[in-house]
Write a protein that holds these residues in place. Sequence first.
Motif, PDB file in Angstrom:
ATOM      1  N   GLY A   1     -29.075  14.147  25.875  1.00 26.11           N
ATOM      2  CA  GLY A   1     -29.375  13.004  26.694  1.00 26.11           C
ATOM      3  C   GLY A   1     -29.761  11.778  25.875  1.00 26.11           C
ATOM      4  N   ILE A   2     -29.627  11.821  24.550  1.00 31.65           N
ATOM      5  CA  ILE A   2     -29.956  10.647  23.734  1.00 31.65           C
ATOM      6  C   ILE A   2     -28.732   9.742  23.689  1.00 31.65           C
ATOM      7  CG2 ILE A   2     -30.577   9.848  21.427  1.00 31.65           C
ATOM      8  CD1 ILE A   2     -32.055  12.514  21.048  1.00 31.65           C
ATOM      9  N   HIS A   3     -28.930   8.468  24.041  1.00 31.44           N
ATOM     10  CA  HIS A   3     -27.813   7.531  24.114  1.00 31.44           C
ATOM     11  C   HIS A   3     -27.752   6.583  22.929  1.00 31.44           C
ATOM     12  CE1 HIS A   3     -26.960   8.968  28.114  1.00 31.44           C
ATOM     13  NE2 HIS A   3     -28.238   8.834  28.398  1.00 31.44           N
ATOM     14  N   LYS A   4     -28.879   6.433  22.231  1.00 28.84           N
ATOM     15  CA  LYS A   4     -28.924   5.504  21.102  1.00 28.84           C
ATOM     16  C   LYS A   4     -30.066   5.920  20.183  1.00 28.84           C
ATOM     17  CE  LYS A   4     -29.965   0.725  20.036  1.00 28.84           C
ATOM     18  NZ  LYS A   4     -30.573  -0.475  20.542  1.00 28.84           N
ATOM     19  N   ILE A   5     -29.851   5.778  18.870  1.00 29.17           N
ATOM     20  CA  ILE A   5     -30.898   6.045  17.884  1.00 29.17           C
ATOM     21  C   ILE A   5     -31.118   4.750  17.109  1.00 29.17           C
ATOM     22  CG2 ILE A   5     -31.538   7.351  15.825  1.00 29.17           C
ATOM     23  CD1 ILE A   5     -29.752   9.645  16.888  1.00 29.17           C
ATOM     24  N   ASP A   6     -32.340   4.245  17.137  1.00 33.82           N
ATOM     25  CA  ASP A   6     -32.658   3.019  16.408  1.00 33.82           C
ATOM     26  C   ASP A   6     -32.838   3.289  14.916  1.00 33.82           C
ATOM     27  OD1 ASP A   6     -32.684   1.268  18.655  1.00 33.82           O
ATOM     28  OD2 ASP A   6     -34.661   2.041  19.182  1.00 33.82           O
ATOM     29  N   PHE A   7     -33.526   4.382  14.579  1.00 32.63           N
ATOM     30  CA  PHE A   7     -33.827   4.681  13.183  1.00 32.63           C
ATOM     31  C   PHE A   7     -33.935   6.187  13.015  1.00 32.63           C
ATOM     32  CE2 PHE A   7     -36.705   5.532   9.663  1.00 32.63           C
ATOM     33  CZ  PHE A   7     -36.257   4.656   8.685  1.00 32.63           C
ATOM     34  N   ILE A   8     -33.264   6.700  11.993  1.00 28.90           N
ATOM     35  CA  ILE A   8     -33.383   8.116  11.673  1.00 28.90           C
ATOM     36  C   ILE A   8     -33.614   8.246  10.171  1.00 28.90           C
ATOM     37  CG2 ILE A   8     -30.887   8.442  11.424  1.00 28.90           C
ATOM     38  CD1 ILE A   8     -31.314  11.272  12.617  1.00 28.90           C
ATOM     39  N   LYS A   9     -34.588   9.076   9.794  1.00 23.91           N
ATOM     40  CA  LYS A   9     -34.898   9.316   8.383  1.00 23.91           C
ATOM     41  C   LYS A   9     -34.589  10.774   8.080  1.00 23.91           C
ATOM     42  CE  LYS A   9     -38.545   9.084   4.903  1.00 23.91           C
ATOM     43  NZ  LYS A   9     -38.152  10.297   4.202  1.00 23.91           N
ATOM     44  N   LEU A  10     -33.771  10.967   7.051  1.00 28.37           N
ATOM     45  CA  LEU A  10     -33.386  12.313   6.652  1.00 28.37           C
ATOM     46  C   LEU A  10     -33.895  12.605   5.250  1.00 28.37           C
ATOM     47  CD1 LEU A  10     -29.674  12.106   7.802  1.00 28.37           C
ATOM     48  CD2 LEU A  10     -31.512  13.292   8.982  1.00 28.37           C
ATOM     49  N   ASP A  11     -34.603  13.685   5.103  1.00 29.29           N
ATOM     50  CA  ASP A  11     -35.042  14.185   3.797  1.00 29.29           C
ATOM     51  C   ASP A  11     -34.978  15.700   3.891  1.00 29.29           C
ATOM     52  OD1 ASP A  11     -36.122  14.797   1.376  1.00 29.29           O
ATOM     53  OD2 ASP A  11     -38.033  13.785   1.707  1.00 29.29           O
ATOM     54  N   ILE A  12     -33.768  16.223   3.785  1.00 30.24           N
ATOM     55  CA  ILE A  12     -33.555  17.652   4.013  1.00 30.24           C
ATOM     56  C   ILE A  12     -32.867  18.303   2.813  1.00 30.24           C
ATOM     57  CG2 ILE A  12     -33.755  17.735   6.513  1.00 30.24           C
ATOM     58  CD1 ILE A  12     -30.816  17.243   6.783  1.00 30.24           C
ATOM     59  N   GLU A  13     -33.361  17.920   1.640  1.00 27.77           N
ATOM     60  CA  GLU A  13     -33.045  18.597   0.387  1.00 27.77           C
ATOM     61  C   GLU A  13     -31.558  18.818   0.128  1.00 27.77           C
ATOM     62  OE1 GLU A  13     -35.513  18.786  -1.706  1.00 27.77           O
ATOM     63  OE2 GLU A  13     -36.800  18.012  -0.119  1.00 27.77           O
ATOM     64  N   GLY A  14     -30.803  17.721   0.190  1.00 25.92           N
ATOM     65  CA  GLY A  14     -29.398  17.795  -0.173  1.00 25.92           C
ATOM     66  C   GLY A  14     -28.440  18.022   0.983  1.00 25.92           C
ATOM     67  N   PHE A  15     -28.951  18.165   2.183  1.00 26.38           N
ATOM     68  CA  PHE A  15     -28.088  18.417   3.334  1.00 26.38           C
ATOM     69  C   PHE A  15     -28.020  17.228   4.286  1.00 26.38           C
ATOM     70  CE2 PHE A  15     -29.149  22.509   1.607  1.00 26.38           C
ATOM     71  CZ  PHE A  15     -27.906  23.109   1.541  1.00 26.38           C
ATOM     72  N   GLU A  16     -28.389  16.046   3.793  1.00 23.04           N
ATOM     73  CA  GLU A  16     -28.362  14.833   4.606  1.00 23.04           C
ATOM     74  C   GLU A  16     -26.952  14.515   5.104  1.00 23.04           C
ATOM     75  OE1 GLU A  16     -32.051  14.711   2.176  1.00 23.04           O
ATOM     76  OE2 GLU A  16     -29.981  15.225   1.729  1.00 23.04           O
ATOM     77  N   PHE A  17     -25.971  14.634   4.220  1.00 24.95           N
ATOM     78  CA  PHE A  17     -24.595  14.308   4.596  1.00 24.95           C
ATOM     79  C   PHE A  17     -24.112  15.226   5.710  1.00 24.95           C
ATOM     80  CE2 PHE A  17     -19.961  14.372   4.081  1.00 24.95           C
ATOM     81  CZ  PHE A  17     -19.694  13.015   4.102  1.00 24.95           C
ATOM     82  N   LYS A  18     -24.401  16.507   5.590  1.00 18.98           N
ATOM     83  CA  LYS A  18     -23.988  17.456   6.629  1.00 18.98           C
ATOM     84  C   LYS A  18     -24.668  17.151   7.958  1.00 18.98           C
ATOM     85  CE  LYS A  18     -22.575  21.129   3.588  1.00 18.98           C
ATOM     86  NZ  LYS A  18     -22.719  22.482   3.115  1.00 18.98           N
ATOM     87  N   ALA A  19     -25.919  16.746   7.908  1.00 16.69           N
ATOM     88  CA  ALA A  19     -26.622  16.386   9.141  1.00 16.69           C
ATOM     89  C   ALA A  19     -25.968  15.168   9.791  1.00 16.69           C
ATOM     90  CB  ALA A  19     -28.092  16.100   8.852  1.00 16.69           C
ATOM     91  N   LEU A  20     -25.589  14.188   8.971  1.00 20.69           N
ATOM     92  CA  LEU A  20     -24.931  13.003   9.516  1.00 20.69           C
ATOM     93  C   LEU A  20     -23.555  13.342  10.087  1.00 20.69           C
ATOM     94  CD1 LEU A  20     -25.913  10.235   6.965  1.00 20.69           C
ATOM     95  CD2 LEU A  20     -26.871  10.684   9.234  1.00 20.69           C
TER      96      LEU A  20
END
Length: 99
Positions: A1-20
Amino acid sequence: GIHKIDFIKLDIEGFEFKALKGLNQMIKSRKVQVIQFEQGISSLNSRQLLKDFWDEFNSLYNFYLIMQNGLVKLDRYSADLEIFYGASNYIMELNDLYE
């Protein structure tokens, strides 16, 4: 149900690209405004380069390196930006955020 994200911070030990990549639909729909992520030794271990981020997202986002004195806009990718000791933090800002 999320329609927009203003800001997201990723610090997941090398898996940032996969999360994106998991947010791919929202990113391609221009619904994620600002993304902060970290690159460092864990990115090397996971074989994720800054170049991967640049190649995938440069058409939609402006890239900035976060420095102690503020942001430095990155106008082009350079292999010199691949720093694996310590950690570097980056901001990706949707390129029409203020238009």
